[in-house]
Design a protein around this motif. Structure first.
Motif, PDB file in Angstrom:
ATOM      1  N   ASP A 156      89.264 -62.614 -32.703  1.00 35.77           N
ATOM      2  CA  ASP A 156      88.811 -63.083 -34.014  1.00 35.77           C
ATOM      3  C   ASP A 156      89.081 -62.070 -35.121  1.00 35.77           C
ATOM      4  N   ASN A 157      89.363 -60.812 -34.732  1.00 34.94           N
ATOM      5  CA  ASN A 157      89.601 -59.771 -35.738  1.00 34.94           C
ATOM      6  C   ASN A 157      91.090 -59.528 -35.980  1.00 34.94           C
ATOM      7  N   GLU A 206      89.151 -54.947 -50.631  1.00 37.84           N
ATOM      8  CA  GLU A 206      90.512 -54.736 -50.108  1.00 37.84           C
ATOM      9  C   GLU A 206      90.547 -54.110 -48.716  1.00 37.84           C
ATOM     10  N   ILE A 207      89.375 -53.742 -48.155  1.00 36.02           N
ATOM     11  CA  ILE A 207      89.363 -53.092 -46.834  1.00 36.02           C
ATOM     12  C   ILE A 207      89.019 -54.073 -45.712  1.00 36.02           C
ATOM     13  N   THR A 208      88.786 -55.342 -46.048  1.00 36.41           N
ATOM     14  CA  THR A 208      88.431 -56.330 -45.023  1.00 36.41           C
ATOM     15  C   THR A 208      89.690 -56.826 -44.305  1.00 36.41           C
ATOM     16  N   LEU A 209      89.500 -57.632 -43.276  1.00 38.04           N
ATOM     17  CA  LEU A 209      90.628 -58.108 -42.465  1.00 38.04           C
ATOM     18  C   LEU A 209      91.675 -58.837 -43.301  1.00 38.04           C
ATOM     19  N   HIS A 210      91.261 -59.418 -44.421  1.00 42.20           N
ATOM     20  CA  HIS A 210      92.220 -60.155 -45.253  1.00 42.20           C
ATOM     21  C   HIS A 210      92.527 -59.432 -46.560  1.00 42.20           C
ATOM     22  N   GLY A 211      92.089 -58.176 -46.669  1.00 45.37           N
ATOM     23  CA  GLY A 211      92.358 -57.395 -47.872  1.00 45.37           C
ATOM     24  C   GLY A 211      93.716 -56.713 -47.808  1.00 45.37           C
ATOM     25  N   ARG A 212      93.988 -55.887 -48.816  1.00 43.52           N
ATOM     26  CA  ARG A 212      95.286 -55.214 -48.881  1.00 43.52           C
ATOM     27  C   ARG A 212      95.470 -54.225 -47.733  1.00 43.52           C
ATOM     28  N   ILE A 213      94.400 -53.507 -47.352  1.00 46.23           N
ATOM     29  CA  ILE A 213      94.513 -52.547 -46.255  1.00 46.23           C
ATOM     30  C   ILE A 213      93.267 -52.628 -45.363  1.00 46.23           C
ATOM     31  N   PRO A 214      93.311 -53.503 -44.352  1.00 48.68           N
ATOM     32  CA  PRO A 214      92.162 -53.635 -43.445  1.00 48.68           C
ATOM     33  C   PRO A 214      91.858 -52.303 -42.740  1.00 48.68           C
ATOM     34  N   ASN A 271      81.609 -54.021 -43.820  1.00 47.02           N
ATOM     35  CA  ASN A 271      82.903 -54.368 -43.212  1.00 47.02           C
ATOM     36  C   ASN A 271      82.968 -53.927 -41.753  1.00 47.02           C
ATOM     37  N   ALA A 272      82.574 -52.678 -41.476  1.00 49.04           N
ATOM     38  CA  ALA A 272      82.667 -52.160 -40.105  1.00 49.04           C
ATOM     39  C   ALA A 272      81.803 -53.004 -39.164  1.00 49.04           C
ATOM     40  N   HIS A 273      80.591 -53.321 -39.598  1.00 48.00           N
ATOM     41  CA  HIS A 273      79.694 -54.094 -38.732  1.00 48.00           C
ATOM     42  C   HIS A 273      80.131 -55.553 -38.602  1.00 48.00           C
ATOM     43  N   ALA A 274      80.718 -56.115 -39.636  1.00 48.46           N
ATOM     44  CA  ALA A 274      81.249 -57.487 -39.525  1.00 48.46           C
ATOM     45  C   ALA A 274      82.338 -57.524 -38.463  1.00 48.46           C
ATOM     46  N   ASN A 275      83.197 -56.513 -38.452  1.00 48.90           N
ATOM     47  CA  ASN A 275      84.282 -56.478 -37.467  1.00 48.90           C
ATOM     48  C   ASN A 275      83.765 -56.124 -36.069  1.00 48.90           C
TER      49      ASN A 275
END
Lengths: 385, 135
Positions: free
Chosen positions: A355-356, A312-320, A169-173
Motif C-alpha cells: 500500500d506504500n 511534498e514529503i508524502t507518498l504522492h508528493g515531490r519527494i516521498p 507522514n512517518a506514522h501514516a506510512n
C-alpha cells in the motif's frame, strides 16, 4: 570497478524483542536475505552495530554472527559508525564486491537496545557525541537535537506545530508496514499534545529505543540477472564526515557531512535531486529530517520544514520520505537502521512496497547519519531490469 | 570519567583554556592541536574570557546515567565572545528565563558525581552575567 547489485533482502520486525538475543535477531534477518537471494554461502560478512558492547556485553560480532549463521571460517568483521553503522557496513560490502575482492557479500545491521532501561541507554547513545566536551556535560542525544531545533525555529521563524507533518507522514506510512514498530495514527492534534522530552523536542519528534536486524546480499550485477527479482544496482555509495561535536561545526544548522555525502553520491550516479523518486532519510528527530532534506538539495536552507508543510514529503508528493515509516514509526535500532533503509528502498524499486508503493519508483536514495551529523552515508539505488 | 581523563582536561574544565593558531590567529576551543581554519599546527595555549551569549538551549528531563539527580537541568550552546562555541549547562537561572542571545559568563561548578566513592567532576557551567554594582 564492477557494477554491484543487491540480490537479497531480509528484516526482522522492529520492536521490543525480549525473547530474542542479538545473535538470533541477526540470524533471522540474514536467513531471510539469503533465501531471498537464493544463496547458501558467502565470501564475507560485514556486521553493522553500534552498542553491542555497552548494552549486551558482547563485542566481536563478526566472528560470532558468522559462526552462529553456519558460515564459520568466512571473512567477518563488525563496522561501527554510531547510528550510521548499518549503511557504513553496506558500503564496506560494496567496496569488496566492486573492487573484485569478493563475489557474494552479506551485510547485516543489528541492534539490541531494550535489555536496559532509560538512563543507561541514553548514556550509551550519547557515546556518539564528543565524550570530553558534549556527553560529559550531561547532554543527551535528544538534547543535542533540541538545541538544533530551537535555533532553527529562531532563525527561520517556524512554530513548534510546523514540524508535525514529519511525524504524521512517518506514522501514516508505518501503518502499512508489517515490520514497523508502531501502527499508530498521528494527527497534528496528537502531535501538539505529545509530552516534551527536551523542549522543543517532544515524544513524536523522536525515534524509539528498540531492537531489530536487517540484511542484504550483494553480488556482481551479472548474478542478479539470473534471479527472478527486478535487478537493483547500487548506483552510488558515499560517505561524508563533519566535526563530531555540534559546537565545532562552521554552521550548526548546515549538515556539511550530509551535503558532502549526497554530493559525492550524485556525482557517482551522474544525477541530481530531481531524478530521485524517493528518499529514505535519517529522521531520528524531526529536525534531522528537515536538515537532511536541505543538505541533500531537496529544499533550500531553512525551507525543509516548508517542504513538509506543503505536503511534498508524502507518498504522492515531490519527494516521498520515510515511505515505510522511517526511523520514527518503523523504529531506529541504531546500528541496524542504515540496512533497514536500504532494504526498504529495494522493496520500493522492486514494486514490493504494498500500500506504500511509490508509483513508478526507479531511483531511490537512502541516507544514514551517525551521531548528530558527523558521519553520513548515502546510497543511491537504481532498478535496471 | 576516569581520574586520569579528568586530570588531562583540567585546564579546559577549570580555566577554559584553548589554543591560538600562530599562523592565522584563529582562537580555538576545545583545543585540537591542528587549526581547523588553516590546518597549521596550533599548540599555543590561550585562555578564554568565559563571556559569551546563548546560541541555543534546552531543558533535559530524561538525563543520561550519572546525571539523574540534577534533572531537570538546562543545557546550552554558548557562543564565546572570542568566537568559538561551547556546550555546557546553564546554572543560577530558571529555564523560563533563558533566551537566545542572553549574555552569560563561565563559573566553576560540580558537573557530575559517581556516588559516595566515585569521582566528583568539576568544570564550567554558564550563568547570566551578573549586574555590576557601582562601588
Amino acid at each position: 570497478m564492477r557494477d554491484v547489485a543487491i540480490i537479497g533482502i531480509g528484516q526482522t520486525k522492529v520492536g521490543e524483542h525480549w525473547d530474542l538475543g542479538l545473535r538470533h535477531l541477526a540470524l533471522e534477518a540474514l536467513q531471510a536475505a539469503m533465501k531471498d537471494a537464493g544463496v547458501e554461502r558467502a565470501d564475507a560478512l560485514y556486521v553493522g552495530n553500534m552498542l553491542s558492547g555497552e548494552l549486551t556485553g558482547q563485542e566481536h560480532l563478526g566472528a560470532l554472527i558468522a559462526d552462529f549463521a553456519g558460515l564459520r571460517g568466512i571473512e567477518a568483521v563488525k563496522i561501527e559508525a554510531a547510528c550510521g553503522s548499518g549503511a557504513a557496513a553496506v558500503r564496506m560490502g560494496y567496496i569488496a564486491v566492486a573492487g573484485g575482492l569478493a563475489d557474494v557479500v552479506l551485510v547485516v545491521g543489528v541492534e539490541k537496545m531494550t535489555d536496559y532501561l532509560g538512563p543507561r541507554v541514553t548514556a550509551a547513545l550519547a557515546m556518539a557525541a564528543d565524550a570530553d566536551y558534549e556527553a560529559s556535560q550531561g547532554v543527551s542525544f535528544v538534547a543535542l537535537n533540541a538545541l538544533l531545533m530551537r535555533r532553527y525555529m529562531h532563525e527561520f521563524g517556524y512554530r513548534k506545530e510546523d514540524f508535525a507533518p514529519f511525524a504524521v507522514n512517518a506514522h501514516a506510512n508505518g501503518m502499512n508496514n508489517p515490520n514497523a514498530m508502531f501502527h499508530l495514527k498521528v494527527t497534528p492534534e496528537s502531535y501538539a499534545r505529545a509530552p516534551m522530552i527536551a523542549d522543543p523536542v517532544n515524544l513524536l519528534d523522536s525515534s524509539p529505543v528498540c531492537d531489530g536486524a536487517a540484511a542484504v546480499v550483494l553480488a556482481p550485477i551479472e548474478w542478479a540477472r539470473q534471479l527472478d527479482h527486478p535487478v537493483v544496482r547500487i548506483a552510488a555509495s558515499a560517505i561524508g564526515t563533519d566535526a563530531l561535536a555540534i559546537h565545532d561545526r562552521r554552521d550548526p544548522l548546515t549538515l556539511e557531512g550530509a551535503a558532502l555525502s549526497a554530493h559525492r553520491a550524485y556525482q557517482q550516479a551522474g544525477l541530481g535531486p530531481k531524478e530521485i523518486d524517493l528518499f529514505e532519510l535519517h529522521d531520528a528527530f524531526s529536525i534531522m529530517a528537515a536538515l537532511s532534506l536541505e543538505a541533500a538539495g531537496f529544499a533550500e536552507k531553512g525551507k525543509g520544514v516548508r517542504l513538509a508543510l506543503d505536503g511534498e514529503i508524502t507518498l504522492h508528493g515531490r519527494i516521498p520520505i520515510a515511505t515505510m515509516g522511517g526511523l520514527k514509526a518503523r523504529g531506529h535500532p541504531v546500528g541496524a537502521t542504515g540496512v533497514y533503509q536500504i532494504v526498504e528502498v529495494v522493496q520500493q524499486l522492486r514494486g514490493e512496497a504494498g500500500d506504500n508503493q511509490v508509483p513508478d519508483a526507479r531511483i531511490g536514495m537512502a541516507q544514514n547519519i551517525g551521531g548528530s551529523g558527523a558521519t553520513v552515508i548515502t546510497h543511491i539505488l537504481e532498478r535496471v531490469g | 570519567m576516569t581520574l586520569a581523563g579528568t586530570w588531562r582536561l583540567r585546564h579546559q574544565r577549570y580555566q577554559l583554556q584553548g589554543e591560538v593558531c600562530e599562523k592565522c590567529g584563529s582562537l580555538i576551543f576545545p583545543p585540537r592541536d591542528v587549526c581547523p581554519e588553516c590546518e597549521a599546527p596550533a599548540k599555543t595555549p590561550y585562555t578564554f574570557s568565559g563571556r559569551g551569549e546563548v546560541y541555543s538551549y534546552t531543558t533535559v528531563y530524561h538525563p543520561p546515567a550519572g546525571f539523574e539527580e540534577d534533572a531537570p537541568y538546562t543545557v546550552a550552546l554558548v557562543r564565546l565572545e572570542e568566537g568559538p562555541m561551547v556546550t555546557a549547562q546553564l546554572t543560577d537561572v530558571d529555564a523560563e528565563q533563558v533566551e537566545i542571545g542572553m549574555p552569560v559568563e563561565m563559573v566553576t561548578r560540580r558537573i557530575s558525581a559517581e556516588g559516595e566513592e566515585g569521582i566528583i567532576t568539576y568544570g564550567y557551567k554558564f550563568r547570566p552575567v551578573l549586574r555590576r554594582t557601582r562601588g
